[in-house]
Design a protein around this motif. Structure first.
Motif, PDB file in Angstrom:
ATOM      1  N   VAL A  61     -10.271  60.418  22.823  1.00 28.32           N
ATOM      2  CA  VAL A  61     -10.071  59.813  21.504  1.00 28.32           C
ATOM      3  C   VAL A  61      -9.136  60.680  20.657  1.00 28.32           C
ATOM      4  N   GLN A  62      -9.277  61.991  20.758  1.00 25.61           N
ATOM      5  CA  GLN A  62      -8.378  62.881  20.015  1.00 25.61           C
ATOM      6  C   GLN A  62      -6.932  62.695  20.479  1.00 25.61           C
ATOM      7  N   GLU A  63      -6.729  62.626  21.788  1.00 21.95           N
ATOM      8  CA  GLU A  63      -5.374  62.416  22.320  1.00 21.95           C
ATOM      9  C   GLU A  63      -4.847  61.039  21.907  1.00 21.95           C
ATOM     10  N   ALA A  64      -5.730  60.051  21.907  1.00 25.57           N
ATOM     11  CA  ALA A  64      -5.325  58.704  21.478  1.00 25.57           C
ATOM     12  C   ALA A  64      -4.896  58.721  20.012  1.00 25.57           C
ATOM     13  N   TRP A  65      -5.614  59.476  19.180  1.00 34.45           N
ATOM     14  CA  TRP A  65      -5.235  59.580  17.771  1.00 34.45           C
ATOM     15  C   TRP A  65      -3.842  60.175  17.629  1.00 34.45           C
ATOM     16  N   LEU A  66      -3.541  61.201  18.405  1.00 37.46           N
ATOM     17  CA  LEU A  66      -2.225  61.826  18.319  1.00 37.46           C
ATOM     18  C   LEU A  66      -1.123  60.820  18.675  1.00 37.46           C
ATOM     19  N   LYS A  67      -1.350  60.057  19.729  1.00 42.27           N
ATOM     20  CA  LYS A  67      -0.368  59.035  20.114  1.00 42.27           C
ATOM     21  C   LYS A  67      -0.270  57.943  19.048  1.00 42.27           C
ATOM     22  N   PHE A  68      -1.422  57.492  18.589  1.00 41.87           N
ATOM     23  CA  PHE A  68      -1.474  56.424  17.596  1.00 41.87           C
ATOM     24  C   PHE A  68      -0.778  56.842  16.302  1.00 41.87           C
TER      25      PHE A  68
ATOM     26  N   ALA B 293       3.413  56.162  12.372  1.00 43.94           N
ATOM     27  CA  ALA B 293       4.325  56.745  11.390  1.00 43.94           C
ATOM     28  C   ALA B 293       5.735  56.169  11.530  1.00 43.94           C
ATOM     29  N   LYS B 294       6.066  55.671  12.708  1.00 43.28           N
ATOM     30  CA  LYS B 294       7.419  55.173  12.969  1.00 43.28           C
ATOM     31  C   LYS B 294       7.590  53.695  12.671  1.00 43.28           C
ATOM     32  N   ARG B 295       6.528  52.920  12.880  1.00 44.36           N
ATOM     33  CA  ARG B 295       6.682  51.476  12.702  1.00 44.36           C
ATOM     34  C   ARG B 295       5.341  50.847  12.355  1.00 44.36           C
ATOM     35  N   PRO B 296       5.378  49.748  11.626  1.00 43.95           N
ATOM     36  CA  PRO B 296       4.121  49.050  11.312  1.00 43.95           C
ATOM     37  C   PRO B 296       3.567  48.350  12.552  1.00 43.95           C
ATOM     38  N   MET B 297       2.260  48.210  12.572  1.00 46.67           N
ATOM     39  CA  MET B 297       1.594  47.551  13.705  1.00 46.67           C
ATOM     40  C   MET B 297       0.810  46.359  13.199  1.00 46.67           C
ATOM     41  N   ALA B 298       0.917  45.275  13.936  1.00 49.29           N
ATOM     42  CA  ALA B 298       0.175  44.067  13.563  1.00 49.29           C
ATOM     43  C   ALA B 298      -1.312  44.231  13.860  1.00 49.29           C
ATOM     44  N   GLU B 299      -1.632  44.864  14.993  1.00 51.06           N
ATOM     45  CA  GLU B 299      -3.020  45.042  15.423  1.00 51.06           C
ATOM     46  C   GLU B 299      -3.275  46.511  15.741  1.00 51.06           C
ATOM     47  N   PRO B 300      -3.434  47.357  14.736  1.00 45.65           N
ATOM     48  CA  PRO B 300      -3.571  48.791  15.005  1.00 45.65           C
ATOM     49  C   PRO B 300      -4.807  49.142  15.839  1.00 45.65           C
ATOM     50  N   MET B 301      -5.922  48.459  15.629  1.00 41.63           N
ATOM     51  CA  MET B 301      -7.121  48.792  16.407  1.00 41.63           C
ATOM     52  C   MET B 301      -6.980  48.350  17.859  1.00 41.63           C
ATOM     53  N   SER B 302      -6.305  47.277  18.091  1.00 45.35           N
ATOM     54  CA  SER B 302      -6.052  46.848  19.462  1.00 45.35           C
ATOM     55  C   SER B 302      -5.200  47.891  20.176  1.00 45.35           C
ATOM     56  N   TYR B 303      -4.196  48.387  19.472  1.00 44.11           N
ATOM     57  CA  TYR B 303      -3.343  49.442  20.035  1.00 44.11           C
ATOM     58  C   TYR B 303      -4.182  50.690  20.334  1.00 44.11           C
ATOM     59  N   MET B 304      -5.037  51.061  19.386  1.00 45.75           N
ATOM     60  CA  MET B 304      -5.866  52.263  19.553  1.00 45.75           C
ATOM     61  C   MET B 304      -6.821  52.102  20.733  1.00 45.75           C
ATOM     62  N   ARG B 305      -7.492  50.957  20.844  1.00 46.63           N
ATOM     63  CA  ARG B 305      -8.424  50.751  21.967  1.00 46.63           C
ATOM     64  C   ARG B 305      -7.693  50.751  23.305  1.00 46.63           C
TER      65      ARG B 305
ATOM     66  N   THR C 252      -4.925  52.339  23.970  1.00 44.68           N
ATOM     67  CA  THR C 252      -4.542  53.730  24.222  1.00 44.68           C
ATOM     68  C   THR C 252      -5.731  54.522  24.738  1.00 44.68           C
ATOM     69  N   VAL C 253      -6.892  54.345  24.111  1.00 46.85           N
ATOM     70  CA  VAL C 253      -8.109  55.039  24.560  1.00 46.85           C
ATOM     71  C   VAL C 253      -8.435  54.631  25.995  1.00 46.85           C
ATOM     72  N   ARG C 254      -8.373  53.346  26.276  1.00 46.33           N
ATOM     73  CA  ARG C 254      -8.679  52.854  27.624  1.00 46.33           C
ATOM     74  C   ARG C 254      -7.738  53.465  28.664  1.00 46.33           C
ATOM     75  N   ASN C 255      -6.435  53.421  28.391  1.00 46.29           N
ATOM     76  CA  ASN C 255      -5.459  53.950  29.345  1.00 46.29           C
ATOM     77  C   ASN C 255      -5.641  55.444  29.574  1.00 46.29           C
ATOM     78  N   LEU C 256      -5.840  56.189  28.507  1.00 48.22           N
ATOM     79  CA  LEU C 256      -6.042  57.637  28.649  1.00 48.22           C
ATOM     80  C   LEU C 256      -7.334  57.938  29.405  1.00 48.22           C
ATOM     81  N   ALA C 257      -8.381  57.185  29.125  1.00 50.02           N
ATOM     82  CA  ALA C 257      -9.660  57.395  29.807  1.00 50.02           C
ATOM     83  C   ALA C 257      -9.542  57.091  31.298  1.00 50.02           C
ATOM     84  N   LEU C 258      -8.880  55.983  31.627  1.00 51.60           N
ATOM     85  CA  LEU C 258      -8.702  55.630  33.039  1.00 51.60           C
ATOM     86  C   LEU C 258      -7.830  56.652  33.766  1.00 51.60           C
ATOM     87  N   ASN C 259      -6.763  57.099  33.129  1.00 54.30           N
ATOM     88  CA  ASN C 259      -5.910  58.120  33.735  1.00 54.30           C
ATOM     89  C   ASN C 259      -6.682  59.413  33.959  1.00 54.30           C
TER      90      ASN C 259
END
Length: 171
Positions: free
Chosen positions: A36-43, A48-60, A62-69
């Motif tokens: 989750v900490q690594e996901a926060w850094l990516k998120f 900071a660079k661009r607006p997101m329509a679904e920020p929580m979807s992006y965060m989940r 990211t968490v899923r991909n990092l966890a699986l990796n």
């Protein structure tokens, strides 16, 4: 998500659920918190660079991909390394080729060299330029003063000649 402060508020509001989600994949809280900490850094970097329509979807995601990796990496490490941290050198796969594969490669290399020597000079030059020099057919054609079609034919015939001499079928 225009401001970093808003992104942080969103993250902190959902941090506990993200950790539970990561824990369901990685199996323990410590690794889940790292994910989750690594996901926060990516998120936060992306937010900071661009607006997101679904920020929580992006965060989940990211968490899923990092966890699986991370889980995949841990399974591979568990297969290679002993649980107590001591690894028997004989259990670690070697990057070096086996003596048998080295001998086979040397034999095949000698056959290819012999096949190249058997070729007519233009064909050998075309094959060497294409396969060893990574030259394009138009460059080979210009160098040899022939058409691109003829250069292509020379390269194909030369490769087939090498395959025949090394008993290799087309890949």
């Amino acid at each position: 998500m225009p401001h970093r402060k808003d992104a942080l508020k969103l993250f902190l509001a959902h941090r506990a659920s993200l950790i539970r989600y990561a824990r369901s994949i990685v199996g323990n809280v410590d690794d889940a918190e790292d994910v989750v900490q690594e996901a926060w850094l990516k998120f936060s970097s992306v937010a900071a660079k661009r607006p997101m329509a679904e920020p929580m979807s992006y965060m989940r995601t990211t968490v899923r991909n990092l966890a699986l990796n991370g889980s995949t990496r841990k399974r591979i490490e568990a297969r290679i390394f002993a649980p107590n941290g001591q690894t028997d050198a004989t259990d670690v796969p070697s990057d070096s080729p086996t003596p048998e594969s080295t001998a086979i490669s040397r034999d095949e290399y000698a056959r290819i060299l012999a096949a190249l020597e058997d070729m007519p000079e233009r064909m050998r030059t075309a094959v060497e330029m294409h396969r060893l020099g990574a030259k394009k057919l138009k460059d080979i054609a210009a160098h040899l003063g022939i058409s691109i079609t003829t250069a292509h034919t020379l390269v194909l015939d030369g490769i087939e000649h090498c395959r025949a001499k090394t008993d290799r079928s087309p890949e």
